[in-house]
Motif scaffolding. Structure first.
Motif, PDB file in Angstrom:
ATOM      1  N   ASP A  29       0.850  -1.184   0.000  1.00  0.00           N
ATOM      2  CA  ASP A  29       0.000   0.000   0.000  1.00  0.00           C
ATOM      3  C   ASP A  29       0.888   1.237   0.000  1.00  0.00           C
ATOM      4  O   ASP A  29       1.687   1.430   0.923  1.00  0.00           O
ATOM      5  CB  ASP A  29      -0.898  -0.027   1.242  1.00  0.00           C
ATOM      6  N   THR A 133      -5.057  -3.415  -2.006  1.00  0.00           N
ATOM      7  CA  THR A 133      -5.894  -4.568  -2.313  1.00  0.00           C
ATOM      8  C   THR A 133      -7.189  -4.551  -1.498  1.00  0.00           C
ATOM      9  O   THR A 133      -7.290  -3.891  -0.460  1.00  0.00           O
ATOM     10  CB  THR A 133      -5.127  -5.874  -2.035  1.00  0.00           C
ATOM     11  N   LYS A 135      -9.745  -5.404   1.096  1.00  0.00           N
ATOM     12  CA  LYS A 135      -9.545  -5.908   2.454  1.00  0.00           C
ATOM     13  C   LYS A 135     -10.643  -6.875   2.894  1.00  0.00           C
ATOM     14  O   LYS A 135     -10.533  -7.512   3.940  1.00  0.00           O
ATOM     15  CB  LYS A 135      -9.476  -4.742   3.445  1.00  0.00           C
ATOM     16  N   GLU A 136     -11.724  -6.989   2.121  1.00  0.00           N
ATOM     17  CA  GLU A 136     -12.813  -7.903   2.460  1.00  0.00           C
ATOM     18  C   GLU A 136     -13.483  -8.392   1.187  1.00  0.00           C
ATOM     19  O   GLU A 136     -13.292  -7.807   0.101  1.00  0.00           O
ATOM     20  CB  GLU A 136     -13.834  -7.209   3.364  1.00  0.00           C
ATOM     21  N   ALA A 162     -10.659   0.456  -3.084  1.00  0.00           N
ATOM     22  CA  ALA A 162      -9.364  -0.148  -3.394  1.00  0.00           C
ATOM     23  C   ALA A 162      -8.748   0.623  -4.556  1.00  0.00           C
ATOM     24  O   ALA A 162      -9.370   1.507  -5.138  1.00  0.00           O
ATOM     25  CB  ALA A 162      -9.521  -1.621  -3.739  1.00  0.00           C
TER      26      ALA A 162
END
Length: 283
Positions: A29, A133, A135-136, A162
């Motif tokens: 990130d 990316t 996250k869920e 994202a």
């Protein structure tokens, strides 16, 4: 590790430390630094550790030399560089600043060398892709659980913010959703948030027309990075075979409303006649 060095007709055996593991995240990130760790170990008979060097692509960015003062040095700080470095005789960890360009692929190399006179060297390389990316898993809405044969169901699949934004594909019983030839991709993308991240969503209208009692659905969200990053969510719709009143109002047509009105009048008349007949029996 044993290294063979050939000089003319002489074969010289030099030994170097072994790199047991190189920790480089697959995705980084750009809002935060990425942590990298190189683990190494010496074998019996190995010369002392001379240095540990980190390379970003082909440029040295950090060096640990235990016999020198200071023991650590940083290089090429204008390209991002190293924000922190902690090393010892068994591992060397650094934090690197990442570029703001998404989908940038960077190689990081750890190089370990032993003391002279021959300075045997070993190295390992891994790659990091700059991306935020998902996250869920994506969220599916509109799936009530039970549907009627012939009913139209409106579903939606959405992702968390994202970057780069994800492309969404629906799968019905394991097969991709059928779209028109001109519809290359109908994934919708939100405006960027305060961090430049974007959410994705994709609606789907499904006509329930199957002999099966269950429809399996999957929403797959894939970010176009190298390598691609994918998260998915599964759900099911139960196909009820018995009709109910909502079938008359599902399409919203005038004929459906007329059928429902006739049905309600018939039921009301039947109840009224039954009530009068019961009253006469009691007189």
């Amino acid at each position: 590790m044993t290294v063979l060095l050939v000089f003319g007709l002489f074969i010289v055996i030099a030994t170097a430390h072994n790199i047991t593991f190189l920790e480089v995240p697959q995705y980084g990130d750009p809002r935060w630094s990425a942590d990298l760790v190189c683990h190494y170990v010496s074998e019996k008979g190995d010369p002392p550790l001379h240095s540990v060097k980190w390379y970003r692509d082909n440029n040295e960015i950090f060096r640990f030399t235990p016999e020198q003062q200071p023991t650590t040095r940083t290089f090429n700080t204008t390209a991002g560089g190293v924000s922190r470095g902690v090393c010892n005789m068994h591992s060397c960890s650094i934090s690197v600043i990442l570029p703001k360009r998404y989908d940038t692929k960077i190689s990081f190399t750890c190089e370990v060398s032993t003391e002279g006179p021959r300075f045997a060297v070993v190295n390992q390389t891994k790659y990091l892709t700059v991306a935020v990316t998902l996250k869920e898993d994506p969220i599916i809405t509109g799936a009530s659980g039970s549907v009627q044969l012939g009913e139209d169901v409106l579903l939606n699949c959405s992702t968390s913010p994202a970057m780069p934004p994800a492309n969404i594909v629906w799968y019905i019983d394991g097969k991709p959703e059928k779209t028109e030839t001109w519809m290359v991709d109908n994934t919708e993308i939100s405006s960027p948030d305060e961090y430049g991240l974007r959410s994705s969503w994709r609606p789907m209208r499904l006509r329930v027309n199957t002999p099966k009692s269950v429809i399996d659905l999957r929403c797959e969200a894939t970010q176009p990075v190298r390598p691609a990053f994918t998260r998915s969510t599964n759900t099911s719709l139960i196909v009820a075979r018995s009709p109910h009143l909502s079938m008359f109002t599902a399409s919203g047509s005038s004929s459906s409303r007329a059928k429902l009105a006739v049905l309600m009048i018939t039921l009301s008349t039947t109840v009224h006649i039954f009530s009068k007949y019961s009253a006469l029996r009691r007189v």
